[in-house]
Write an enzyme that holds these catalytic residues in place. Sequence first.
Site, PDB file in Angstrom:
ATOM      1  N   ARG A 159       0.812  -1.220   0.000  1.00  0.00           N
ATOM      2  CA  ARG A 159       0.000   0.000   0.000  1.00  0.00           C
ATOM      3  C   ARG A 159       0.848   1.274   0.000  1.00  0.00           C
ATOM      4  O   ARG A 159       1.779   1.421   0.786  1.00  0.00           O
ATOM      5  CB  ARG A 159      -0.941   0.013   1.200  1.00  0.00           C
ATOM      6  N   ARG A 175       4.614  -2.087  19.426  1.00  0.00           N
ATOM      7  CA  ARG A 175       4.727  -0.666  19.107  1.00  0.00           C
ATOM      8  C   ARG A 175       3.372  -0.010  18.871  1.00  0.00           C
ATOM      9  O   ARG A 175       3.103   1.077  19.359  1.00  0.00           O
ATOM     10  CB  ARG A 175       5.584  -0.477  17.849  1.00  0.00           C
ATOM     11  N   HIS A 229       4.764 -10.622   1.986  1.00  0.00           N
ATOM     12  CA  HIS A 229       5.346  -9.665   2.913  1.00  0.00           C
ATOM     13  C   HIS A 229       6.665 -10.176   3.497  1.00  0.00           C
ATOM     14  O   HIS A 229       7.328  -9.479   4.251  1.00  0.00           O
ATOM     15  CB  HIS A 229       4.335  -9.385   4.039  1.00  0.00           C
TER      16      HIS A 229
END
Length: 709
Positions: free
Chosen positions: A403, A562, A433
């Site tokens: 993206r 995170r 990925h």
Amino acid sequence: MSDKNLFYNRELSWLEFDKRCLSEAKDKNIPIFERIKFLSITASNLDEFFMVRIASLKDMKNAGYTKKDIAGMTPEEQLDELIPATKEFMKNQYQTYNRSLVPLLEANGLKIVRHYEDLTPEQSRYVDKLFERDIYPVLTPMAVDSSRPFPLVRNKSLNIGALIYDKKKGVTDIATVQVPSVLPRVIILPSERQGMTEIILLEEVIEKNLDKLFLSYDIVCAHPYRIMRNADFSIDEEETADLLKEIEKQLKQRQWGEVIRLEVEDTMDKKLLKELKKHLDVVDRVVYKINGPLDLTFLMKVNGLPGFDHLKYEKYVPQPAFSNGDYSNIFDKIKKHDRLLFHPYYEFTPVVEFIRQAAVDPNVLAIKQTLYRVSGNSPIIAALEQAAENGKQVTVLVELKARFDEENNIAWAKKLEKAGCHVIYGLVGLKTHSKIALVVRREEDGIKRYVHLGTGNYNDQTAKLYTDMGLLTCSDPIGEDATAVFNMLSGYSEPGKWNKLAVAPIWLKDKFLMLINREAENARQGKKARIIAKMNSLCDPKVMEALYDASAAGVKIDLIVRGICCIKAGVPGLSENISVRSIVGNFLEHSRIFYFYNDGFEDIYMGSADWMPRNLDKRVEITFPVEDPDLKKRIKDILKIQLADTLKAHIMQPDGSYEKQDLRGKVKLDSQMYFAEEARKRSAKPEDADAAISHDRVFIPIEAEESEH
């Protein structure tokens, strides 16, 4: 586990992450130019959140989708909470900007001139000349009347809206001018005050010179505005004949998606706002009234102004990853022992050299690599092109569906194909990925496979900004698995078994669940049990259920997450053995590390996947073990330091909010600063920098209880 009270909503959890970034912008202990950088990051984050997540929820609502998420909220209910929450967040952004950062910047020699009227006579002459010479020729004024419709306004573009009075016809019309993105938004002014840099924003200059664009009109009022459009798109790959062409077509449509946010100055004329809402087809709910300059990402440009290095952190230079920075004969070095890479504290150079040397090595027969996001002038792309030109078999999987990098990746794919590389786009319906590179080399004792596996992208620029880890190895079992991965991606063959790697979407989730459940079973048997997991996001229901079960069994679980985290920590009877911390510092935490005590036979894994449904069920991801004892010790040390961080760690509270720790009685420790200083010390040592070293501080065994810290 169907109880909606067991989990936090994913989108609200993400907003908590952006609040943590905003807290860094508010932190008075951080240099002022670092604080404005964090404020810019919050604005950029929020833009993407709207374009993708808010847009997706609106699409679901419009389609009548009413299925509830893990927190028991429908898309409409999520929007009902998120819209006011994001408005409150933006209010906090601008309070931080106006009340804290702007006065502090001026006190430190940088004045942001907010209004054209505040310019000195000399500055006014300078700006007027600049407008006539450099700005005016680029502008395109667009008047709107019965013969000229309101123009299509591009996504994320900054514009000036105006009401203009036609002197001849005696009517008032609306007009708009796009603030050109090809011109610098930050204009440095001549300053008569010694030691003071003064700047003004481009839109302010254009706004005050609109009369030169509409000569036969009176300017009734003029104000900047900015729109955010739905940038999320989906592709039916089963029905698409050419994926590359289909994505190119979708990219053009992204600029003209539905308007999901309209940002305006809070002083905007009511009639002008009414006209904008009508022409952009938006309702009051998605109008965000702002007290300050629109689009705070300009602060990243301000951060780059010369002369203010003393108001920033010292620029960190990654240290040599190998002893004396010697990357020659890299295959011989890997053959001696596995190499652990830790970016950005150590150089990304070994990864580049791994591909570059393979490209020119006459003994290398083939190079295979996955590419998700790469830099604009990537040395890895150049090396792959050279390898193909040198007659190597080069296979590259370029993920076109990454993206906001789709356009960049399409360009790289075409370039690599032109050089003679075999370019593939992955499996239908899945993003690839994983971060893996395989080099096949002919050696005296036969064919040898060398592999790089990582937690981050093959991007030499973000490798200076993101914390990631990687492994260079020539392990035969991993080499066999790497070959199987590429055969799966290029030939759709499904391996019967894996030696070492765990691969999504078929095998990885089961692997993680097995590892978590094993710790739970050990705890039930009265054995020590411990899990430490570091990742970017955690929202997979099955994984969270397994973690709750392990916590109830007595497993001590430390999560370093995170961003998004939907699990609840410290809830009696549910998760009292689970702690969650989020480290937000100078570098973006990006590595994924998974530690399982395993009754003393410790297992450590790293990889590309977060514990999210999209990673575990809808992407090709790879998790790999770290088995070398020295490297395992090194990773355990890294986890210990992060768990001991008292300055940059935000701790999840029972209500889902995050707070920094009370420092009273605690050692002040910034884990990122610690790793940077440690890397400098290691690079200064004459001995091999690849060997594990002992830290200056003594830390407790990783399996011990937190109360012993």
